[in-house]
Motif scaffolding. Structure first.
Motif, PDB file in Angstrom:
ATOM      1  N   GLN A  21       4.124   6.024  -5.195  1.00 44.84           N
ATOM      2  CA  GLN A  21       4.342   5.796  -6.594  1.00 44.84           C
ATOM      3  C   GLN A  21       3.063   6.967  -7.072  1.00 44.84           C
ATOM      4  OE1 GLN A  21       3.873   2.073  -8.287  1.00 44.84           O
ATOM      5  NE2 GLN A  21       4.487   2.822 -10.482  1.00 44.84           N
TER       6      GLN A  21
ATOM      7  N   GLU B  31       4.119   1.566  -0.731  1.00 49.57           N
ATOM      8  CA  GLU B  31       4.808   1.840  -2.075  1.00 49.57           C
ATOM      9  C   GLU B  31       3.733   2.487  -3.170  1.00 49.57           C
ATOM     10  OE1 GLU B  31       8.092  -0.701  -4.836  1.00 49.57           O
ATOM     11  OE2 GLU B  31       6.615  -1.921  -3.530  1.00 49.57           O
ATOM     12  N   ALA B  32       2.551   2.075  -3.326  1.00 52.32           N
ATOM     13  CA  ALA B  32       1.504   2.374  -4.194  1.00 52.32           C
ATOM     14  C   ALA B  32       1.344   3.815  -3.993  1.00 52.32           C
ATOM     15  CB  ALA B  32       0.491   1.770  -4.297  1.00 52.32           C
TER      16      ALA B  32
ATOM     17  N   HIS C 152       0.951  -1.236   0.029  1.00 53.51           N
ATOM     18  CA  HIS C 152      -0.186   0.013   0.097  1.00 53.51           C
ATOM     19  C   HIS C 152       0.831   1.243  -0.059  1.00 53.51           C
ATOM     20  CE1 HIS C 152      -3.114   2.691   1.308  1.00 53.51           C
ATOM     21  NE2 HIS C 152      -2.462   3.376   1.980  1.00 53.51           N
TER      22      HIS C 152
END
Length: 501
Positions: A81, A77-78, A75
Motif C-alpha cells: 500500500q 499488505e502495508a 506487514h
C-alpha cells in the motif's frame, strides 16, 4: 538515508531489474512474490522505481507455519500500500504428514498459490527474489544429494512452464540471481527499507540453513570466489542439460509413437541405456510428470528390456506420480490413475539386508535408503511409534526391502490386554477396522495417501517379525502386552538424509 542516483549499489540493482523488465512487452504487468524479507522487499522497491507502481502487483502466501505469519501478512499488505502497488494474498495448508518434507510441501503450496494469483490478475510473469547466495546453496545441496545435471543447473534466471501440469503456470523470472545477499542488504539499508526476519532461517536442523550459517562462511574464508564458481557450475550444467534435452527431442521425433502419448517399445530399446534413460526423463517432463529418481528409472528400463525379451508386456507396471508405466501391443505409455494392482510391490529395487544388534545406539544410518533410523528415549505421549525397550533387545534388528505381501496391524504402538493407553475407548471402536486386523502394507499406504514412489522405505524387523514401517508406524502384532508400566520406552523415527529448504 535515501540513496542517490549515483550510488553504485543503487545502480546495480536497478539495472538488474531494468534488464528483466525490458524482456516484457511495454504495457505488460509483472507480479512480485513478496514474503516481506529483505530480498523480496528490495525487489518490490526496485520494480516500482523502474516499472512504476501501476505495472506491479505484490503477491503474498500465508503458510501458517510461523506464529508470526499473520503479522507478516499485515506487514506485506502495508508495504504494498505504501508503494502504491496492488496487493493480493492466499492462505495455504501445508502438509505435515510423516515422510513428507515440510519445506518441500510449503514450496509446492507457495508456487501453486502464486500461479493462481497471477492467473486471477491476468499476469503471466512472476518475479522471484532469489540471489547468488541462494543459487550457491542450491548447487551445494544438489551436489550433496548426488543430483544429475538438471539438479546442478539449480535455479534458472528464467523458467518457462512446460508440461500439462504447468499449463497455467506463470513464467518465473529471477532478476537478482547474479547479485549477492550482502549487496541487497546494502541497497535496503541505503533506501531505508523495513523488512521482517523469518526465525526458521536460523534453524540449522534444515540443510539449507546449516550450509548458510556453518558451511558457506568457512568456504568464503578459504575460497573467496566460491559463489561465482558455483554459479558457473550451474550455468555449465544448464547448458549441458539443454543439449541432453535437444538429443532427447531428436530421439523422440525420430521414434514412431501413437498420438505423442506412447513410445514404440522396440524403438526405445534400440537405444543404449544412457540414451534411453535420457529419453525417458525428457518424455516424462513433456507429460508434466514429476522427476523420478535414478534408481526408479533404471528399474523401469530394466523391466522394459525384460518385457522386450519375453514379449510379456502385460506384466509391466511401474507406478509414479499418480500414473503407471504400462506396455500394450508394443507401445509404452503412462496410464492415468491408480490401479488396484500392487505395482509398487512388483517393481521393487533389490537392496542388501542391513542388520544391527540393538545396544542402545541412537542413530542407525542406512545409505542404501538415504536415511537414518533414530532411537530415542520416549514416553507414552510422545508419538505413536513408541515401543518397550525390551522389544528392541528381543532379537536382531534388521532393515529389509519390501518383497510384496507384507502385512501389519496398525494403530497405537503400545499394546495392553484391552485397549492401548495411547487410544481412547471411543477412538479404538471407531478405528477398529484398521486396528483390529492385519492388513497389507500396500492397502495401508493407499489408505494414508502415500504415493507409490515414496513407498521404497526400509522395513524394520525384530527377528523374523515386522516391527516398524516408516510412514505407517509400529506393527502391533510384534508387541507383547505391556505389563510393566515402569519399563523404559523407545521412540522410533525414520528421517531422510537431507531436509531440503
Amino acid at each position: 538515508m535515501t540513496s542517490t542516483p549515483e550510488s553504485s549499489i543503487d545502480r546495480l540493482v536497478l539495472d538488474a531489474v531494468d534488464v528483466a523488465l525490458r524482456a516484457r512487452p511495454e504495457s505488460a504487468r509483472v507480479a512480485i512474490a513478496l514474503s516481506g524479507g529483505v530480498d523480496s522487499s528490495v525487489l518490490l522497491d526496485a520494480a516500482v522505481r523502474v516499472a512504476g507502481a501501476a505495472r506491479c502487483v505484490a503477491l503474498h502466501v500465508h503458510h501458517g507455519l510461523s506464529r508470526h505469519a499473520d503479522a507478516w501478512l499485515v506487514h506485506c499488505e502495508a508495504l504494498a500500500q505504501a508503494s502504491g502497488v496492488e496487493f493480493d494474498a492466499r492462505r495455504v495448508a501445508v502438509s505435515r504428514a510423516a515422510g513428507h518434507s515440510v519445506e518441500a510441501s510449503a514450496r509446492d503450496a507457495r508456487y501453486r498459490a502464486l500461479d493462481e494469483m497471477c492467473a486471477a490478475h491476468g499476469v503471466s510473469t512472476l518475479w522471484l527474489a532469489q540471489h547468488a547466495d541462494d543459487q550457491a546453496e542450491t548447487v551445494l545441496l544438489q551436489l550433496l544429494r548426488g543430483a544429475g545435471l538438471a539438479g546442478l543447473a539449480a535455479m534458472a534466471p528464467v523458467h518457462l512452464p512446460r508440461g500439462s501440469s504447468e499449463s497455467a503456470a506463470a513464467v518465473r523470472v529471477r532478476p537478482l540471481l547474479h547479485l549477492l545477499r550482502a549487496q541487497l542488504e546494502r541497497y535496503a539499508s541505503e533506501r531505508g527499507l523495513h523488512w521482517i526476519d523469518d526465525e526458521s532461517n536460523a534453524d540449522t536442523r534444515y540443510a539449507r540453513n546449516a550450509l548458510r550459517h556453518e558451511v558457506t562462511p568457512a568456504l568464503a574464508v578459504h575460497f573467496p570466489g566460491f559463489r561465482d564458481a558455483l554459479m558457473r557450475t550451474a550455468a555449465h550444467a544448464a547448458a549441458a542439460q539443454r543439449l541432453l534435452e535437444e538429443l532427447a527431442r531428436i530421439d523422440m521425433e525420430a521414434m514412431s509413437r501413437d498420438a505423442d502419448e506412447a513410445l514404440v517399445l522396440d524403438d526405445l530399446l534400440s537405444l543404449d541405456d544412457e540414451r534411453a534413460l535420457n529419453l525417458l526423463r525428457y518424455w516424462m517432463r513433456t507429460l508434466g510428470l514429476l522427476a523420478a529418481s535414478s534408481a526408479r528409472l533404471n528399474d523401469a528400463l530394466r523391466q522394459l528390456r525384460e518385457v522386450g525379451a519375453s514379449g510379456e508386456g502385460h506384466r509391466l507396471r511401474v507406478d509414479h506420480d499418480g500414473r503407471a508405466l504400462r506396455c500394450y501391443r508394443g507401445l509404452v505409455y503412462w496410464e492415468a490413475g491408480d490401479s488396484s494392482e500392487a505395482a509398487d510391490e512388483t517393481a521393487l529395487i533389490d537392496r542388501p539386508v542391513s542388520e544391527l544388534v540393538w545396544q542402545g545406539e541412537a542413530v542407525w544410518h542406512l545409505p542404501q535408503w538415504r536415511g537414518t533410523f533414530m532411537f530415542v528415549a520416549a514416553t507414552e505421549g510422545d508419538a505413536a511409534a513408541v515401543v518397550p525397550a525390551s522389544v528392541l533387545r528381543r532379537a536382531t534388528l534388521s532393515a529389509r526391502a519390501r518383497s510384496g505381501g507384507e502385512r501389519m496391524r496398525p494403530g497405537a504402538a503400545l499394546a495392553t490386554p484391552l485397549v492401548s493407553p495411547l487410544i481412547s475407548p471411543s477412538e479404538s471402536r471407531s478405528a477398529s477396522p484398521s486396528v483390529s486386523r492385519n492388513r497389507t502394507l500396500k492397502n495401508l499406504f493407499q489408505e494414508r495417501g502415500i504415493p507409490a514412489w515414496k513407498r521404497d522405505v526400509p522395513l524394520l524387523y525384530v527377528g523374523a517379525e515386522l516391527l516398524y514401517v516408516p510412514g505407517l508406524g509400529v506393527n502391533r502384532t510384534a508387541l507383547p502386552d505391556r505389563t510393566d508400566p515402569s519399563e523404559p520406552l523407545v521412540g522410533i523415527d525414520w528421517r531422510d538424509d537431507l531436509v531440503l529448504a
